[in-house]
Motif scaffolding. Structure first.
Motif, short mmCIF file in Angstrom:
data_model
loop_
_atom_site.label_atom_id
_atom_site.label_comp_id
_atom_site.label_asym_id
_atom_site.label_seq_id
_atom_site.Cartn_x
_atom_site.Cartn_y
_atom_site.Cartn_z
N ARG A 1 -9.22 8.22 6.41
CA ARG A 1 -9.97 7.64 5.28
C ARG A 1 -11.21 8.45 4.95
NH1 ARG A 1 -5.96 5.27 3.29
NH2 ARG A 1 -5.14 6.98 4.51
N ASP A 2 -11.79 9.13 5.93
CA ASP A 2 -13.05 9.84 5.71
C ASP A 2 -12.86 11.33 5.43
OD1 ASP A 2 -12.16 10.45 8.23
OD2 ASP A 2 -14.10 10.22 9.23
N GLY B 1 -7.15 2.79 10.49
CA GLY B 1 -7.72 3.43 9.32
C GLY B 1 -6.78 3.53 8.13
N ARG C 1 -6.87 14.04 3.44
CA ARG C 1 -6.29 12.77 3.00
C ARG C 1 -5.55 13.05 1.70
NH1 ARG C 1 -9.79 7.37 1.21
NH2 ARG C 1 -8.00 6.06 0.58
#
Length: 325
Positions: free
Chosen positions: A67-68, A42, A98
């Motif tokens: 990433r999410d 990721g 993030r």
């Protein structure tokens, strides 16, 4: 140095080449195991640590975490780099966010270009990072000059594009620092001329004086002085370009961002220390709160300009509470 047998390397090529040599010399066993396609799950590949702007400037950035996850994008102060956010980035990373931070043009590892050292280009460069990573629903946090960058980015790019969830201005420079007819309580231009003179005469000593004195309040009686903090500030400053920093003084002191602040329509936290010797809070955070509709103001009694570093144990949880709220 170049010759008829060599060509100058770009800043990106220089950094990658140096890293390659270091890895080859220091870790042969690791090199044998690693493959060019190996990446963390990721995560972005190393080649994406730079983005090139429309005017050809290489902007360095860090991008850590899932990433999410909810994105927090950090914007650093003058004359520093994204390294100044290490404490906050690790803190928020540990809470599942993030985290992204970039080096402003002419600062840190980004290109030391001659032109474009102004708020318009700073905001456009931040937008280049955002669009490159396709960041959405992001919280943008700016400190000092970075707060000015956030203000212009949010008003001109992030808000119209629907990419910003919240904004946080920490010890930030808007609406305008310099004293003018319309800003009679501002800082006299002679102060900023003094910055320019000191930078041009002996930048290394000037940066040492700022870090060991007013920036962190280390010049106050009874202050707990950290040589490591001073050295780290000096290191970041000297990594950037002298002309970029010289021009940046005008950018952070003379740019009128009143209209940027009035345009805000996202939840915004305005915060600052009352003993800020660099950006006087009465001409900064108090006015920001007045200009930004429905903003939240939080002042810290006796805290200095660099409170994010010397009072991270207090500031970080408060930032987290606002982001989660």
């Amino acid at each position: 140095m170049t010759s008829e047998f060599s060509l100058p390397l770009s800043r990106r090529q220089t950094l990658i080449a140096g890293a390659t040599v270091s890895l080859a010399m220091a870790a042969p066993a690791f090199a044998a195991r690693a493959k060019p396609t190996d990446t963390f799950k990721g995560a972005s590949p190393m080649a994406e640590e730079f983005v090139t702007t429309k005017d050809g400037v290489e902007i360095y950035f860090k991008d850590w975490g899932p990433r999410d996850a909810q994105v927090i994008h950090f914007h650093h102060g003058w004359p520093l780099s994204s390294d100044d956010w290490d404490n906050q980035m690790l803190f928020f990373l540990s809470h599942g966010y993030r985290v992204v931070a970039h080096d402003r043009r002419g600062h840190g590892r980004s290109s030391q270009v001659s032109e474009g050292n102004d708020m318009d280009h700073y905001a456009a460069d931040a937008n280049a990072v955002v669009e490159h990573l396709d960041l959405r629903n992001a919280v943008h946090i700016g400190h000092s000059t970075g707060g000015g960058e956030v203000a212009r980015y949010v008003a001109r790019y992030g808000q119209p594009q629907g990419r910003v969830a919240k904004a946080i201005l920490v010890s930030s420079v808007p609406p305008i620092m310099v004293k003018t007819e319309s800003n009679p309580d501002g800082t006299p231009i002679a102060v900023f001329n003094g910055y320019r003179e000191a930078l041009a005469a002996n930048r290394a000593q000037f940066y040492l004086d700022v870090a060991s004195g007013p920036f962190y309040g280390f010049n106050r009686p009874g202050a707990k002085i950290s040589q490591g903090v001073i050295d780290n500030w000096w290191r970041q400053g000297m990594e950037g370009g002298a002309k970029n920093h010289y021009d940046g003084i005008k950018a952070f002191s003379e740019t009128d961002q009143t209209d940027d602040l009035k345009a805000f329509r996202v939840p915004t936290l305005v915060t600052q220390g009352t003993d800020d010797q660099v950006v006087p809070y009465k001409d900064a955070s108090l006015l920001q709160h007045k200009l930004i509709k429905d903003s939240v103001l939080k002042l810290y009694d006796g805290y200095p300009h660099g409170m994010l570093t010397v009072h991270a144990d207090v500031i970080n949880p408060d930032l987290l509470a606002f982001i989660k709220g």
